[in-house]
Design an enzyme around this catalytic site. Sequence first.
Site, PDB file in Angstrom:
ATOM      1  N   LYS A  48       0.806  -1.223   0.000  1.00 56.58           N
ATOM      2  CA  LYS A  48       0.000   0.000   0.000  1.00 56.58           C
ATOM      3  C   LYS A  48       0.838   1.272   0.000  1.00 56.58           C
ATOM      4  O   LYS A  48       0.322   2.344  -0.327  1.00 56.58           O
ATOM      5  CB  LYS A  48      -0.978  -0.013   1.170  1.00 56.58           C
ATOM      6  CG  LYS A  48      -2.008  -1.119   1.068  1.00 56.58           C
ATOM      7  CD  LYS A  48      -2.922  -0.951  -0.142  1.00 56.58           C
ATOM      8  CE  LYS A  48      -3.984  -2.016  -0.213  1.00 56.58           C
ATOM      9  NZ  LYS A  48      -4.897  -1.852  -1.347  1.00 56.58           N
TER      10      LYS A  48
HETATM   11  N1  PMP Z   1      -3.514  -8.072   1.408  1.00 54.28           N
HETATM   12  C1  PMP Z   1      -3.608  -7.148   2.372  1.00 54.28           C
HETATM   13  C2  PMP Z   1      -3.038  -7.445   3.716  1.00 54.28           C
HETATM   14  C3  PMP Z   1      -4.268  -5.928   2.108  1.00 54.28           C
HETATM   15  O1  PMP Z   1      -4.372  -4.998   3.082  1.00 54.28           O
HETATM   16  C4  PMP Z   1      -4.820  -5.709   0.825  1.00 54.28           C
HETATM   17  C5  PMP Z   1      -5.514  -4.431   0.537  1.00 54.28           C
HETATM   18  N2  PMP Z   1      -6.836  -4.302   1.001  1.00 54.28           N
HETATM   19  C6  PMP Z   1      -4.708  -6.717  -0.144  1.00 54.28           C
HETATM   20  C7  PMP Z   1      -4.027  -7.880   0.188  1.00 54.28           C
HETATM   21  C8  PMP Z   1      -5.310  -6.616  -1.518  1.00 54.28           C
HETATM   22  O2  PMP Z   1      -4.700  -5.650  -2.325  1.00 54.28           O
HETATM   23  P1  PMP Z   1      -5.593  -4.786  -3.288  1.00 54.28           P
HETATM   24  O3  PMP Z   1      -6.404  -3.853  -2.444  1.00 54.28           O
HETATM   25  O4  PMP Z   1      -4.618  -4.048  -4.147  1.00 54.28           O
HETATM   26  O5  PMP Z   1      -6.479  -5.673  -4.062  1.00 54.28           O
END
Ligand code: PMP
Length: 348
Positions: A48
């Site tokens: 992120k």
């Molecule tokens: N794994 C974790 C620990 C996350 O916080 C997130 C984000 N919500 C994701 C995977 C998935 O990533 P994305 O939001 O880019 O689909």
Amino acid sequence: MAQKINAYNNILELIGNTPLVKIDKLTKSFPGNFFAKVEAFNPGHSSKDRIAMHIIEAAERKGILTEGSTIIETTSGNTGFSIAMVSIIKGYDCILAVSSKSSKDKIDMLRSMGATVYVCPAHVSAEDPRSYYEVAKRLHEETEGSIYINQYFNELNIDAHYANTGPEIWEQTKGQITHLVACSGTGGTISGTSKYLKEQAKKSGTKIKVIGVDAYGSVLKKYHETGKFDAKEVYPYRIEGLGKNLIPGATDFDLIDEFIKVTDSESAHTAREIAHTEGIFAGYTSGAAMQAIKQLNERGEFGEDDNVVVIFPDHGSRYMSKIYSDQWMENQGFLTNESVGETQEIQY
Ligand code: PMP
């Protein structure tokens, strides 16, 4: 003349360029080669960081953000941490609306990074005024000069991974990647990375299969298959950051070949297995993604020459009171007779 000191100007310069690490012990009996993109190497310990930096800098370029502006977001924790980190260096205030499902560790961390945190109930619908979406929207309306990142519906979320994660993987695999396995929450990671990789593969006459990882209790897989939102698919589950109770605008379903669903229990066990076989202390969704690979392997998805890249989105330290706590595992009914490290009580 004094020599130039070899140092970064600030922590934000370390975002991105995360390593690709061979996962060969856990996959010993599987055909194919497996590599994890370990996003915990970002300074905020998750993928992120990439979107926080990308979205905030885009707003700065447009002149929307000025010194002292407030940045508001809904977040399961990781995005919040990254936004808080970027806000500190750039001089913004950060307000975060988080789900009560998020671990206490994550919430404490956000506060430690100077953010104001609103904890909102997890098991209400997205339209409920108490949901973290609605709380963030209201705060945005009430806070003058604020911006709402809105990662679930922000095109720049996809763009961040198109601009960085995708090119890094293409370069690291020298264009030889055959499969991408990634968890889908907002869908930004999988959509942006897939877009870049599929474009490059097309140019070089190869093919890449992109597999999204979804949770039981989430609507994504069913929506991908039917094009319809099915409320019956939605029920509480434990994994944080994966799957959704709504259709995120930051997911490009056309760029995902299929979704695989994984259980809370198997994902937790696989995360623990990653730690004690590969020595990588990864988060819950890394376990989910690796669990999906196990299921894909069982159905004969992989061939000897395949190069499979799996995204490990964050670090295990964020789950000390959850999947890495035997007590928590036992309380969920997840603990069998699996052996991890032992604790020896010394008698004095
Ligand atoms: N794994 C974790 C620990 C996350 O916080 C997130 C984000 N919500 C994701 C995977 C998935 O990533 P994305 O939001 O880019 O689909």
